[in-house]
Motif scaffolding. Structure first.
Motif, PDB file in Angstrom:
ATOM      1  N   LEU A 147     -51.184 -45.244 -55.592  1.00 20.47           N
ATOM      2  CA  LEU A 147     -51.510 -44.228 -55.810  1.00 20.47           C
ATOM      3  C   LEU A 147     -52.327 -43.114 -54.957  1.00 20.47           C
ATOM      4  O   LEU A 147     -51.949 -41.895 -54.687  1.00 20.47           O
ATOM      5  N   PHE A 148     -53.005 -43.655 -53.703  1.00 22.29           N
ATOM      6  CA  PHE A 148     -53.022 -42.982 -52.376  1.00 22.29           C
ATOM      7  C   PHE A 148     -52.101 -42.723 -51.981  1.00 22.29           C
ATOM      8  O   PHE A 148     -52.259 -41.505 -50.882  1.00 22.29           O
ATOM      9  N   LEU A 149     -50.664 -43.582 -51.506  1.00 23.35           N
ATOM     10  CA  LEU A 149     -49.895 -43.127 -50.797  1.00 23.35           C
ATOM     11  C   LEU A 149     -49.074 -42.215 -51.446  1.00 23.35           C
ATOM     12  O   LEU A 149     -48.761 -41.285 -50.908  1.00 23.35           O
ATOM     13  N   PHE A 150     -49.200 -41.615 -52.655  1.00 26.32           N
ATOM     14  CA  PHE A 150     -48.174 -41.181 -53.337  1.00 26.32           C
ATOM     15  C   PHE A 150     -49.113 -39.537 -52.996  1.00 26.32           C
ATOM     16  O   PHE A 150     -48.507 -38.362 -53.368  1.00 26.32           O
ATOM     17  N   ILE A 151     -50.426 -39.199 -53.333  1.00 23.79           N
ATOM     18  CA  ILE A 151     -50.838 -38.315 -53.131  1.00 23.79           C
ATOM     19  C   ILE A 151     -51.004 -37.722 -51.324  1.00 23.79           C
ATOM     20  O   ILE A 151     -50.931 -36.638 -51.609  1.00 23.79           O
ATOM     21  N   ILE A 152     -51.364 -38.645 -50.748  1.00 23.50           N
ATOM     22  CA  ILE A 152     -51.129 -37.911 -48.998  1.00 23.50           C
ATOM     23  C   ILE A 152     -49.319 -37.590 -49.270  1.00 23.50           C
ATOM     24  O   ILE A 152     -49.038 -36.962 -48.486  1.00 23.50           O
ATOM     25  N   LEU A 153     -48.605 -39.013 -49.855  1.00 27.28           N
ATOM     26  CA  LEU A 153     -47.209 -37.837 -49.381  1.00 27.28           C
ATOM     27  C   LEU A 153     -46.515 -36.676 -50.102  1.00 27.28           C
ATOM     28  O   LEU A 153     -46.795 -35.658 -49.508  1.00 27.28           O
ATOM     29  N   PHE A 154     -47.746 -36.013 -51.383  1.00 30.27           N
ATOM     30  CA  PHE A 154     -47.421 -35.049 -52.156  1.00 30.27           C
ATOM     31  C   PHE A 154     -47.913 -34.161 -51.432  1.00 30.27           C
ATOM     32  O   PHE A 154     -47.578 -33.295 -50.795  1.00 30.27           O
ATOM     33  N   GLY A 155     -49.701 -34.188 -50.592  1.00 33.77           N
ATOM     34  CA  GLY A 155     -50.294 -33.258 -49.855  1.00 33.77           C
ATOM     35  C   GLY A 155     -49.559 -32.484 -48.505  1.00 33.77           C
ATOM     36  O   GLY A 155     -49.468 -31.680 -47.822  1.00 33.77           O
ATOM     37  N   VAL A 156     -49.278 -33.952 -47.494  1.00 29.72           N
ATOM     38  CA  VAL A 156     -48.823 -34.558 -45.921  1.00 29.72           C
ATOM     39  C   VAL A 156     -47.473 -33.249 -46.136  1.00 29.72           C
ATOM     40  O   VAL A 156     -47.289 -32.257 -45.482  1.00 29.72           O
ATOM     41  N   ALA A 157     -46.743 -33.501 -47.123  1.00 32.03           N
ATOM     42  CA  ALA A 157     -45.518 -33.361 -47.763  1.00 32.03           C
ATOM     43  C   ALA A 157     -45.795 -31.381 -47.098  1.00 32.03           C
ATOM     44  O   ALA A 157     -44.593 -30.066 -47.234  1.00 32.03           O
ATOM     45  N   THR A 174     -45.669 -35.378 -39.891  1.00 29.32           N
ATOM     46  CA  THR A 174     -44.855 -35.812 -40.037  1.00 29.32           C
ATOM     47  C   THR A 174     -44.805 -37.043 -39.461  1.00 29.32           C
ATOM     48  O   THR A 174     -44.557 -38.544 -39.952  1.00 29.32           O
ATOM     49  N   ARG A 175     -45.113 -37.710 -38.200  1.00 29.26           N
ATOM     50  CA  ARG A 175     -45.425 -38.984 -37.977  1.00 29.26           C
ATOM     51  C   ARG A 175     -46.446 -39.751 -39.243  1.00 29.26           C
ATOM     52  O   ARG A 175     -46.345 -40.634 -39.268  1.00 29.26           O
ATOM     53  N   LEU A 176     -47.639 -39.237 -39.399  1.00 24.83           N
ATOM     54  CA  LEU A 176     -48.147 -40.128 -40.468  1.00 24.83           C
ATOM     55  C   LEU A 176     -47.311 -39.939 -42.022  1.00 24.83           C
ATOM     56  O   LEU A 176     -47.611 -41.095 -42.794  1.00 24.83           O
ATOM     57  N   LEU A 177     -46.522 -39.325 -42.296  1.00 17.10           N
ATOM     58  CA  LEU A 177     -45.488 -38.986 -42.916  1.00 17.10           C
ATOM     59  C   LEU A 177     -44.098 -40.434 -42.926  1.00 17.10           C
ATOM     60  O   LEU A 177     -44.501 -40.687 -43.986  1.00 17.10           O
ATOM     61  N   SER A 209     -38.878 -41.664 -40.702  1.00 15.44           N
ATOM     62  CA  SER A 209     -38.874 -40.141 -39.880  1.00 15.44           C
ATOM     63  C   SER A 209     -37.537 -38.866 -40.701  1.00 15.44           C
ATOM     64  O   SER A 209     -38.105 -38.381 -40.724  1.00 15.44           O
ATOM     65  N   SER A 210     -36.509 -39.157 -41.284  1.00 16.35           N
ATOM     66  CA  SER A 210     -35.385 -38.845 -41.081  1.00 16.35           C
ATOM     67  C   SER A 210     -35.757 -38.208 -42.606  1.00 16.35           C
ATOM     68  O   SER A 210     -35.591 -37.364 -43.021  1.00 16.35           O
ATOM     69  N   PHE A 211     -36.308 -39.270 -43.184  1.00 16.99           N
ATOM     70  CA  PHE A 211     -36.924 -39.347 -44.633  1.00 16.99           C
ATOM     71  C   PHE A 211     -37.567 -38.173 -45.240  1.00 16.99           C
ATOM     72  O   PHE A 211     -37.823 -37.133 -45.639  1.00 16.99           O
ATOM     73  N   ALA A 212     -38.848 -38.377 -44.008  1.00 16.37           N
ATOM     74  CA  ALA A 212     -40.074 -37.515 -44.229  1.00 16.37           C
ATOM     75  C   ALA A 212     -39.580 -36.365 -43.942  1.00 16.37           C
ATOM     76  O   ALA A 212     -40.024 -34.706 -44.046  1.00 16.37           O
ATOM     77  N   VAL A 213     -38.698 -35.835 -43.370  1.00 15.40           N
ATOM     78  CA  VAL A 213     -37.931 -34.166 -42.821  1.00 15.40           C
ATOM     79  C   VAL A 213     -37.251 -33.828 -43.511  1.00 15.40           C
ATOM     80  O   VAL A 213     -38.194 -33.079 -43.982  1.00 15.40           O
ATOM     81  N   PHE A 214     -36.558 -34.518 -44.412  1.00 14.61           N
ATOM     82  CA  PHE A 214     -36.052 -34.101 -45.711  1.00 14.61           C
ATOM     83  C   PHE A 214     -36.817 -33.868 -45.904  1.00 14.61           C
ATOM     84  O   PHE A 214     -37.063 -32.671 -46.813  1.00 14.61           O
ATOM     85  N   ILE A 215     -38.247 -34.285 -47.045  1.00 13.50           N
ATOM     86  CA  ILE A 215     -39.310 -34.074 -47.482  1.00 13.50           C
ATOM     87  C   ILE A 215     -39.569 -32.718 -47.284  1.00 13.50           C
ATOM     88  O   ILE A 215     -40.082 -32.192 -47.985  1.00 13.50           O
ATOM     89  N   ILE A 216     -39.804 -32.303 -46.302  1.00 10.77           N
ATOM     90  CA  ILE A 216     -40.811 -31.232 -45.873  1.00 10.77           C
ATOM     91  C   ILE A 216     -39.177 -30.410 -45.963  1.00 10.77           C
ATOM     92  O   ILE A 216     -40.487 -29.441 -46.354  1.00 10.77           O
ATOM     93  N   GLY A 217     -38.507 -30.732 -45.744  1.00 12.16           N
ATOM     94  CA  GLY A 217     -37.949 -29.914 -45.874  1.00 12.16           C
ATOM     95  C   GLY A 217     -37.251 -28.478 -46.906  1.00 12.16           C
ATOM     96  O   GLY A 217     -36.671 -28.010 -47.125  1.00 12.16           O
ATOM     97  N   ALA A 218     -37.610 -30.392 -47.591  1.00 11.10           N
ATOM     98  CA  ALA A 218     -36.952 -29.248 -49.060  1.00 11.10           C
ATOM     99  C   ALA A 218     -38.361 -28.556 -49.685  1.00 11.10           C
ATOM    100  O   ALA A 218     -38.171 -27.987 -50.100  1.00 11.10           O
ATOM    101  N   PHE A 219     -39.531 -29.235 -49.355  1.00 11.64           N
ATOM    102  CA  PHE A 219     -40.621 -27.691 -49.364  1.00 11.64           C
ATOM    103  C   PHE A 219     -40.491 -26.660 -49.383  1.00 11.64           C
ATOM    104  O   PHE A 219     -41.144 -25.560 -49.567  1.00 11.64           O
TER     105      PHE A 219
END
Length: 574
Positions: free
Chosen positions: A131-141, A420-423, A446-456
């Motif tokens: 649950l913690f990791l999902f909240i972090i993923l959403f908040g940071v991205a 991005t590194r944290l993601l 890293s590629s997936f992290a950038v994809f999520i940021i780009g989507a937002f």
């Protein structure tokens, strides 16, 4: 109280808190000892785990936590007057924010440099970790999607149809990247002194600010200057490279150079502030601005970075813990780094309340909540207000505005590459949790992290980027992470029979204010028929309450069970 008097009181509190309270937390509560070996040595790989000099690591940590938020938050919150913003920035930082950042680093050090989300597994169980990791993923991205969008707008020739952008900040920003790569290679591979390299590079960085003013679009015609969409693409490519490369090659030297830039900016701005002796043009307290939510609890939510921010715990436990050379450096880097950021938040309060020529100008700028909410308006208020302070030390207003714009952009970029590194770390942990082997290497994650940021940043919701459409959720998500981090640390201390009151009270304050704010926002979203915000916010609230339930279960477990639960994570390096 005069603005000068308020600043002097704040400085005294910062110094006293660092020396007394920070020292007490280090020696008595967390019992830091010089003989403790850090993960940077035990797990050294020269990619993520790299023992780093305190001055360099302080620069990295300071630059990573200091993005746009310390300027944006106070620039909005002063709509309720200068006093609530100033009190929360000062007391929130020394009593909660500094404690949060320092404690997140310490528990990560004792968990082999693992992030606070993973640490939660050792204390509360696997469900809490997920649950913690999902909240972090959403908040940071979400935050980085906004940062990418805002930086792209700042680099454009037009910030709004009526307001020019700051393309002159592009050349200095590029210059810092090139110098950082050069410093990293020469220092790490060739053994040159970092101090000598920086002494050479920093004057070039300052000269590039002048060059940016002379050639704001690199000499290109305005029609040939990259569009915001092109800048977003370039920024995402940069974030990908920064996340994959070893920390010594770009992250550390870039952040160190940026931190020097901010030290200079803070010094000059505060010097100009004291020389000009400005008066507050805003009222001390303004309870009911037009269209604004209630002062309580939203001043605690609007001002995150600068007072307390959940993102800081991710930096402390994500990148900083992997680079700490000596355990005794923890206080200086995290408690001291948070005070440094609070000084920037305090400057933003002064810039947005004393930097106006008169009270009428301030009242017009903060006429209602919608005008204060504009990203362009917020950034411009900080940049122009700070430039007025710089003018008092003989720096022309145009040059001062460019210098402050470079600082704003530089710190947004440093937060982008660190986040991005944290993601990347976060995605790798989630992939490990669910057995997705393909996402467990740094290139794919890293590629997936950038994809999520780009989507937002790029995906449109109701005609605007998804990150901006969901931005109203960021403040509560960020403060929710801070509260949950403090809950995790409190449970860690309880399980080891160490004093808990110093993290328990801040945890209660943060969780109460955040849950009240989330509930009020959900009601607002429902009444305003903002279905997307209501659904996403509702999911986050459920996740938060679920983690709290897991925390309560961990609180009442027998101590032996606690010990067995977390033994595989903690104290392997003690």
């Amino acid at each position: 109280m005069t603005a000068i008097g308020a600043a002097l009181v704040a400085f005294f509190i910062y110094i006293y808190a660092y020396r007394r309270y920070g020292g007490f937390l280090s020696s008595t509560v967390f019992q830091i000892r010089s003989e403790q070996i850090t993960p940077a040595h035990t797990l050294r790989d020269d990619v993520d785990f790299v023992p780093t000099k305190r001055s360099v690591l302080f620069g990295h940590h300071f630059a990573s936590i200091t993005g746009l938020a310390p300027m944006l938050g106070p620039a909005v919150a002063v709509i309720w007057g200068w006093l609530p913003a100033l009190v929360w920035v000062v007391f929130g930082s020394v009593l909660i924010g500094c404690v949060h950042d320092f404690s997140a680093l310490v528990v990560s050090l004792r968990a082999e440099g693992k992030s606070i989300g993973v640490v939660a597994e050792g204390i509360m169980g696997r469900r809490a970790k997920t649950l913690f990791l999902f909240i972090i993923l959403f908040g940071v991205a979400l935050a980085m999607g906004v940062f990418v969008f805002v930086i792209a707008q700042l680099f454009s020739t037009k910030l709004t149809p009526q307001k020019a952008g700051y393309p002159q900040a592009a050349l200095p920003s590029l210059n810092i990247m090139v110098l950082a790569v050069l410093i990293g290679w020469l220092s790490f591979r060739k053994g040159y002194s970092v101090r000598k390299l920086v002494a050479f590079a920093f004057p070039i960085t300052l000269a590039s600010v002048f060059a940016g003013m002379q050639w704001p679009t690199f000499g290109l015609a305005e029609s040939l200057w990259p569009s915001p969409l092109t800048w977003i693409a370039l920024l995402l490519v940069y974030a990908l490279a920064a996340s994959i490369l070893p920390v010594w090659s770009l992250l550390q030297p870039r952040d160190f150079l940026n931190s020097l830039l901010l030290y200079l900016g803070l010094l000059l701005c505060y010097l100009g502030f004291f020389l000009s002796a400005p008066e507050f043009q805003a009222p001390a307290v303004r309870f009911s601005p037009q269209g604004a939510p209630p002062l309580f609890p939203f001043v605690f939510i609007i001002i995150a970075c600068g007072a307390v921010s959940g993102f800081h715990g991710l930096v402390s436990s994500g990148t900083t813990s992997k680079q700490l050379d000596k355990a005794e450096d923890a206080k200086a880097i995290t408690y001291g780094g948070m005070i440094g950021e609070s000084l920037l938040g305090l400057l933003a309060v002064f810039a947005c309340t004393c930097g106006f020529p008169d009270s009428q100008s301030w009242a017009k700028h903060y006429a209602n909540w919608n005008s204060a909410q504009s990203l362009a308006t917020k950034l411009d208020a900080f940049i122009q207000g700070s430039a007025s302070f710089l003018n008092s030390v003989g720096i022309p207003t145009a040059l001062g505005a460019t210098f402050m714009a470079v600082i704003v952009v530089s710190f947004a970029l440093t937060t982008l590459d660190s986040a991005t590194r944290l993601l990347r770390y976060n995605i790798e942990e989630l992939a490990k949790n669910f057995g997705f082997r393909s996402l467990q290497n740094r290139f794919a994650s890293s590629s997936f992290a950038v994809f999520i940021i780009g989507a937002f940043a790029l995906y449109k919701v109701d005609g605007k980027p998804a990150a901006l459409a969901l931005w109203e959720l960021f403040g509560t998500t960020n403060q929710l992470l801070a509260g949950l981090t403090l809950v995790t640390v409190t449970l860690y201390l309880k399980q080891r029979k160490l004093p808990i009151i110093y993290t328990l009270v801040p945890a209660i304050v943060m969780m109460m204010t955040t849950l009240v704010a989330m509930t009020e926002k959900l009601l607002e979203f429902w009444q305003g028929q903002k279905l997307l915000l209501f659904v996403v916010g509702g999911i986050l609230l459920v996740f938060a309450l679920w983690i709290l339930v897991e925390g309560c279960l961990a609180w009442f477990r027998k101590s032996d069970q606690d010990r067995n639960l977390s033994l595989d994570v903690f104290e392997k390096s003690s």
